[in-house]
Structures are given as C-alpha cells and as structure tokens.
Design an enzyme around this catalytic site. Structure first.
Site, PDB file in Angstrom:
ATOM      1  N   HIS A  85      18.793  38.310  71.192  1.00 27.91           N
ATOM      2  CA  HIS A  85      17.581  37.973  71.529  1.00 27.91           C
ATOM      3  C   HIS A  85      17.363  38.502  72.908  1.00 27.91           C
ATOM      4  O   HIS A  85      18.436  38.339  73.434  1.00 27.91           O
ATOM      5  CB  HIS A  85      17.436  36.329  71.436  1.00 27.91           C
ATOM      6  CG  HIS A  85      17.113  35.767  70.141  1.00 27.91           C
ATOM      7  ND1 HIS A  85      16.220  34.845  69.789  1.00 27.91           N
ATOM      8  CD2 HIS A  85      17.750  36.099  68.844  1.00 27.91           C
ATOM      9  CE1 HIS A  85      15.946  34.728  68.691  1.00 27.91           C
ATOM     10  NE2 HIS A  85      16.931  35.305  67.955  1.00 27.91           N
ATOM     11  N   GLU A  87      16.266  37.361  75.677  1.00 25.82           N
ATOM     12  CA  GLU A  87      17.154  36.471  76.761  1.00 25.82           C
ATOM     13  C   GLU A  87      18.541  36.531  77.064  1.00 25.82           C
ATOM     14  O   GLU A  87      18.763  36.531  78.231  1.00 25.82           O
ATOM     15  CB  GLU A  87      16.528  34.919  76.602  1.00 25.82           C
ATOM     16  CG  GLU A  87      14.941  34.724  76.508  1.00 25.82           C
ATOM     17  CD  GLU A  87      14.575  34.901  74.957  1.00 25.82           C
ATOM     18  OE1 GLU A  87      15.030  35.591  74.464  1.00 25.82           O
ATOM     19  OE2 GLU A  87      13.646  34.019  74.749  1.00 25.82           O
ATOM     20  N   CYS A 143      13.219  30.599  72.092  1.00 29.38           N
ATOM     21  CA  CYS A 143      13.205  29.908  70.720  1.00 29.38           C
ATOM     22  C   CYS A 143      13.967  28.828  71.044  1.00 29.38           C
ATOM     23  O   CYS A 143      14.588  28.562  71.682  1.00 29.38           O
ATOM     24  CB  CYS A 143      14.035  31.001  69.725  1.00 29.38           C
ATOM     25  SG  CYS A 143      15.684  31.291  70.078  1.00 29.38           S
ATOM     26  N   CYS A 208      17.969  29.975  72.272  1.00 28.46           N
ATOM     27  CA  CYS A 208      17.728  30.657  73.568  1.00 28.46           C
ATOM     28  C   CYS A 208      17.565  29.592  74.555  1.00 28.46           C
ATOM     29  O   CYS A 208      17.869  29.450  75.622  1.00 28.46           O
ATOM     30  CB  CYS A 208      16.705  31.577  73.793  1.00 28.46           C
ATOM     31  SG  CYS A 208      17.036  33.151  72.749  1.00 28.46           S
TER      32      CYS A 208
END
Length: 390
Positions: A85, A87, A143, A208
């Site tokens: 992801h 981040e 998320c 995240c």
C-alpha cells in the site's frame, strides 16, 4: 522544490522511464493530482528544512500501491515487501532517506556532515535539526477506519448496516489478502503461524489507518533506527479524496487516550490534518497489482509486483525489503555502536534490543486493548529470524 504538497518527479531523474511514471503525483492548478490509466493510491513524504516555509520543502519519498503480498510468497530471509500500500511503501522509502542522512552525518567531509538533517544531542543520541519537519500526502483516505467512515464511501450496503459501522468506530482493522477492503479485528486477534499461511490460510496485515496511528506514538523511524535517533514524527498529513478529516482526527485522538506517560523523546503526536479541496469520488475499476517507489537520490524508479513483494522486472528483492534495510543498519551499527564487531545479530534480536521503543510499543498496544479497539495481529515470527551472510 515543493508547491503543495508533492511535486512532479521529472523523467530526467529516471534513466529508464516506464509507464509507472504516469502513476506519480504531479502538480495541477495548485493541488496534487494523480494521472493514471487504472486506479492507484499515491503517497509522498516531503521534508521542510525551513520550518513551515513550503518554499524550502523537498520531496524525499514517493510511492504508489494498493495491494499486499500473497501468503505463499512470504520470506523467512526478509527478501519481500509484505505490504505494498502506498502509505506503507512511502514510509519504507523514507527509511532509506533517513539511512542516507545518517551516512552523511558520519562522513569525514565536514560539508557532508553539515548537509545531514541529523545532529548529535548531548546524550549521544542523534536528533533532527531544528526546524526540520516531515509532511505526508496520501491521494485517498488510508484503508481501515479512516476510509470506512468517509462520507464518500457510504454505499447502500453500508447504509443498511450503519449499526455495524458505528459499533466498530475507531476499531483496528485488517487488510484482505488478494483483495481490497478491511475487516474489524476481534478483541483477541488470531495468531498467524508460518505453516498455516503456507498451507493456505490468508496472511493478515493491519490496515494503513492503524499503522499511521502507530507512527504517531512510536515514530516513523521504526525499531532499528531507534538505536541511533530519537523518534521522527510527522508534522502534517494531507489526504486527498475520500477523506473525512474530522473523524480521522477524532479516531487518532481516541487511540492516544490510554497510552499513559511516555519516556523522554516519545510523545502522543497529533499531526496537522488537512484534505484537498476536491470532492471527487474514487475512480471505479480494479486497482493495479504493482507498486512504484522512489527515494531522493535514486536515478530510477523501482516497480514491484505487489502479489510477490519483489521487483516486477527481474523478481529480485526490493530495495525496500527487510533484508536490504537491515544491511544498511548493520553497517551503521558497527560504526556508531560496536566498532569493529564481527558478529551479526538476528533481525528480530536487533529490533528487540531497542528497549525503550519496545516498551512504548507494548504500552500502546495495551492501551488499544483496554479501550476495546482490538488486538494487533502480528505476522508469523519466523519471517524475522534471519541474519546477514557477510
């Protein structure tokens, strides 16, 4: 330099530009935008050496991605990136920047040392220079809880289950392997085992949102760099579309309530939160299964296959993987702590040896449980029982 809050990485900085360049953030009418063929989340870290003067800012890490590794590809040698992801890979790209700054600090050339963002403190630990601030940009709400409760994400299904959404406000959530979306963690989280994952159990990864809230207590630097530097916190976090900064802020504060007193240098960090003016909804369509990363000083982008956690072109380990970062840590450890040492510790031993960091980590996890927000789910410990062959 930086406008707000990301600047374009020009193709002149890449020896072999690929289609991945189209996934990097570019300035557009005073705001950041993402140019793309398929949907991807972009993230970036910017460094300000002049305090709040964004004219002095520099983009130091960029990444895209929305997927996690498939369980069958986990590595017991630290050779894969588990979570691609944006981040998370942006933060790993930032770690590479921090390592390069520590290496500058140790340079025998005075001008190199003066360029480093780190200075030595009186207790021999290194800390950021005065007025050095880090800002993060994410193109969409992270998320987990921050996205579940975004007004742009309320679908007809969620409307019919509002009692469930309310019940799990601020709750820890896990990502779904080989899919998108998150699930709330139970009060006693599942135990992941190495053989279970290899035999087909889904690999569980924390959301995240949860990882960002963890950085607000432990810092961005992680356990290994805590041997050398004081915690490095975000000064601000800018979120693109799908944001609900009011809820995001309340959720972050809720998770900090039961942390308790913290050791010197650590604190309950509350970064400035802001959203872009756009109210665009998420683009429809399946997200791409690769992740792009770049750190200041790189001459090329690196493109990863998010399903395998390795380079898309060659299948080689990423420069962001545990093994690569541990190798840089070992070199610094031998210069800063144990000069001339020949033995190499296990990766997990090196992390556990950061005593204060680990104490704060346990304190924070206990606070989450006491608040009824769930139990942090750990990866199988076998993935950290490796060392380097030198």
């Amino acid at each position: 330099m930086l406008r707000h809050p990301l600047t374009r990485l020009s193709c002149s900085q890449c020896r072999n530009p690929t289609e991945a360049c189209n996934l990097l953030p570019v300035p557009y009418r005073g705001r950041a935008a993402v140019r793309q063929v398929q949907w991807a989340v972009a993230g970036g870290d910017a460094l300000c050496r002049g305090g709040l003067d964004l004219r002095q800012a520099q983009v130091v890490a960029l990444s895209t991605g929305t997927k996690c590794i498939n369980g069958e590809y986990i590595s017991d040698q630290g050779l894969v990136v588990n979570d691609c992801h944006a981040e998370i890979t942006t933060r790993r790209a930032l770690l590479r920047f921090l390592y390069s700054q520590l290496e500058l600090h140790l340079s025998k050339r005075k001008e190199d040392c003066e360029q480093s963002i780190f200075v030595r403190h009186k207790d021999s630990c290194l800390r950021l220079r005065e007025n050095v601030l880090f800002h993060m940009y994410i193109s969409t709400s992270p998320c987990g809880d921050a996205r579940v409760n975004s007004p742009y994400e309320i679908t007809s299904d969620l409307h019919s289950n509002r009692h469930l959404v309310k019940k799990f406000h601020s709750h820890l959530r896990t990502k779904i392997e080989s899919g998108e979306g998150t699930l709330p963690v139970k009060s006693t989280g599942p135990v992941q085992t190495w053989d279970g994952v290899l035999q087909g159990e889904r690999l569980i990864t924390m959301s995240c949102t949860d990882k960002i809230s963890r950085w607000n207590v432990l810092g961005l630097q992680g356990a290994l760099l805590s041997h050398f530097v004081e915690p490095v916190y975000l000064y601000s976090l800018t979120v693109g579309s799908l944001r609900h900064t009011g809820h995001f802020s309340r959720m972050m504060n809720h998770r900090l309530e039961r942390v308790g007193p913290l050791p010197t240098c650590y604190h309950r960090n509350q970064p400035l939160l802001s959203g872009l003016s756009s109210s665009d909804c998420r683009q429809q369509g399946k997200s791409v299964c690769y992740s792009v990363n770049w750190t200041a000083g790189d001459t090329q982008l690196e493109v990863l296959n998010a399903s395998t956690g390795k380079r898309r072109d060659s299948g080689a380990p990423s420069r962001l993987c545990k093994h690569a970062l541990f190798a840089r840590w070992i070199r610094l450890y031998r210069k800063l702590v144990v000069r001339g040492a020949s033995g190499t510790p296990l990766y997990c031993e090196a992390k556990q040896a950061a005593g204060t960091y680990q104490t704060v980590k346990l304190q924070w996890l206990k606070g989450l449980q006491e608040a009824g927000l769930g139990t942090w789910v750990r990866k199988p410990p076998e993935q950290e029982n490796f060392t380097l062959t030198v």
